[in-house]
Motif scaffolding. Structure first.
Motif: not given
Lengths: 99, 389
Positions: B174-180, B190-192
């Motif tokens: 999640a530090v690098g990926v924006s689920a939105g 995206v499910y973290f």
């Protein structure tokens, strides 16, 4: 374990929060909790400025200056005058970071 | 953000003495371990699934001795820099249209730790091109990021393999990926998932819900211990320079460099150096929560001075007559431990950039001052020594 007190750049504006709980889902240090359908900060000093919450807050309620939290990288940044960067992808003899 | 650990090595390392891959080159992009040729499938491939889009490799969920040996080598050396798997889509078991998709980095250990936890499951694994860097570090660098994920989803034609739109990422991504943004660009939700791959099974059983435990990063003594070889290694590479400088200083006489003086005078200093390295790079990380104060620099200094006190009766015998040398030792070596301990912030899972900057701002002038002062004391000692001839 907690790191230094009162240093984090984490800022949170609860007025912008829509209660999606994404910050709670992504924070690895349990910094946020829900109160009255909005996120609230439990303990700011737990924050390690990884930036996951800010990146995943679709409403811009969270900002944090995230970056390399590694001493040798920051020293490199001081010497070169640039942003702290970690040399671990270029050389195997760099610091222990990036395992 | 160069922290370690998406994974903890929770299982026993078996067969470490059987070095099946000891003499192989590590320049191959696949698991260098036990494959006789690059062309051949790596040993973790168990078969293929032919689809209308592409031939997908089926992979094993059992790690072999070679996989564990690779983990160990990556923990102690530069082997980690080339330990990769090719990015793309892989199959575990007999995945169907409704099977889960797990995303990971193309660092072989990230891939291994994930597949090991998917035993008896039917699932897809999407490996991103993170340049061989683990999930958390890659997310910090941006290589495990929104763009690469979107790109890889498109490239592998992921939509043709499944009839749902959920992909499970390690939480630290999640530090690098924006689920939105991923939702907007690919329609995938995206499910973290949990921080540790070991919690995946429970996470799925709980209906894709995480407990607080699953979403919090830990930093156990074992986690810290496995990081110490890569703290000690880089410093030991510089140690010969320190040794040469010390031996020259002590050996330097009006008549030239005398080996006997170099050795008898310099040896305690070399041993103090080793003690300080162990104090800063091994003892401080292992004892981290027990050592008082939050600052890594202060922790390192405390462990450094305690170690020095412990070895002084054995190593300090020859220094007893010289206040100058004693002063230099007490000044320099605890500061060295402190500086080395501060480097561990790069591997710890709870230190942030602002804190490390603050430590360095206060620490660097002290380190430089201490080193300078110690050198002056050594020079004064030499001047006194030569004056006495």
């Amino acid at each position: 374990m907690k790191y230094l007190a009162n240093v984090t750049t984490l800022q949170y504006v609860s007025d912008k929060c829509k209660g999606c709980e994404k910050c709670i889902e992504v924070c690895p240090h349990d910094v946020f909790f829900m109160r009255d359908k909005r996120a609230a900060i439990k303990d700011k000093d737990l924050c390690m400025e990884c930036g996951a919450c800010a990146r995943n807050c679709d409403y811009g309620a969270i900002t944090v200056k995230s970056g390399v939290g590694c001493a040798s990288a920051i020293i490199n940044g001081m010497i070169t005058g640039g942003e702290p960067t970690c040399g671990c992808s270029e050389t195997s003899s760099g610091s222990g970071c990036c395992g | 953000m160069q922290k370690i650990k998406l994974f903890t090595l929770t299982k026993e390392h078996k067969g470490t003495s059987d070095f099946c891959c000891a003499n192989q080159s590590v320049t191959m992009t696949e698991s260098a371990c036990c494959t006789s040729s690059v062309k051949e499938n790596p040993q973790w491939v168990t078969g293929t699934i032919a689809t209308s889009v592409d031939t997908i490799m089926k992979i094993s969920t059992d790690l072999t001795r070679c996989d564990y040996w690779g983990m160990i080598k990556s923990r102690v050396s530069g082997f980690r820099m080339h330990y990769t798997v090719p990015p793309g889509l892989y199959a575990v078991g007999e995945p169907k249209k409704d099977s889960d998709i797990f995303v990971t980095a193309n660092y072989k250990i990230s891939f291994d730790v994930l597949r090991r936890e998917l035993k008896d499951l039917n699932a897809w694994i999407l490996v991103l091109d993170t340049k061989g860097i683990n999930v958390w570090c890659a997310a910090g660098k941006g290589t495990f990021g929104t763009d690469e994920l979107v790109n890889r989803i498109t490239k592998t034609k992921l939509v043709t393999f499944v009839n749902h739109r959920r992909i499970i990422l390690p939480q630290l991504a999640a530090v690098g990926v924006s689920a939105g943004e991923v939702k907007k660009k690919t329609s995938f939700l995206v499910y973290f998932g949990p921080v540790r791959a070991a919690d995946i099974f429970d996470y799925i059983c709980a209906g894709y819900k995480k407990t607080r435990e699953m979403s919090t990063i830990r930093f156990s003594m074992f986690d810290r211990l496995v990081l110490t070889p890569m703290e000690i290694n880089p410093i030991m590479k510089r140690f010969p320079w320190f040794a040469v400088a010390i031996l020259i200083i002590f050996g330097l006489q009006p008549a030239g460099i005398l080996f006997k003086q170099a050795w008898s005078g310099g040896l305690p200093f070399l041993l103090f150096g080793l003690v300080s390295i162990i104090a800063g790079a091994l003892l401080t990380p292992v004892l981290l929560p027990i050592v008082p104060f939050r600052s890594f620099a202060v922790k390192g200094w405390i462990v450094g001075i305690l170690s020095l006190i412990a070895v002084m009766p054995f190593l300090g015998v020859s220094l007893k007559n010289s206040i100058l040398l004693l002063a230099a030792v007490w000044l320099f070596f605890p500061a060295l431990s402190s500086y080395i301990a501060l480097q561990f912030t790069g591997s710890s899972t709870f230190t942030g950039m602002s804190g490390v900057k603050k430590e360095l701002k206060i620490g660097m002038p002290i380190y430089i001052g201490t080193a300078g002062l110690s050198l002056i004391l050594l020079i004064l000692f030499k001047v006194k020594e030569w004056g006495g001839i």
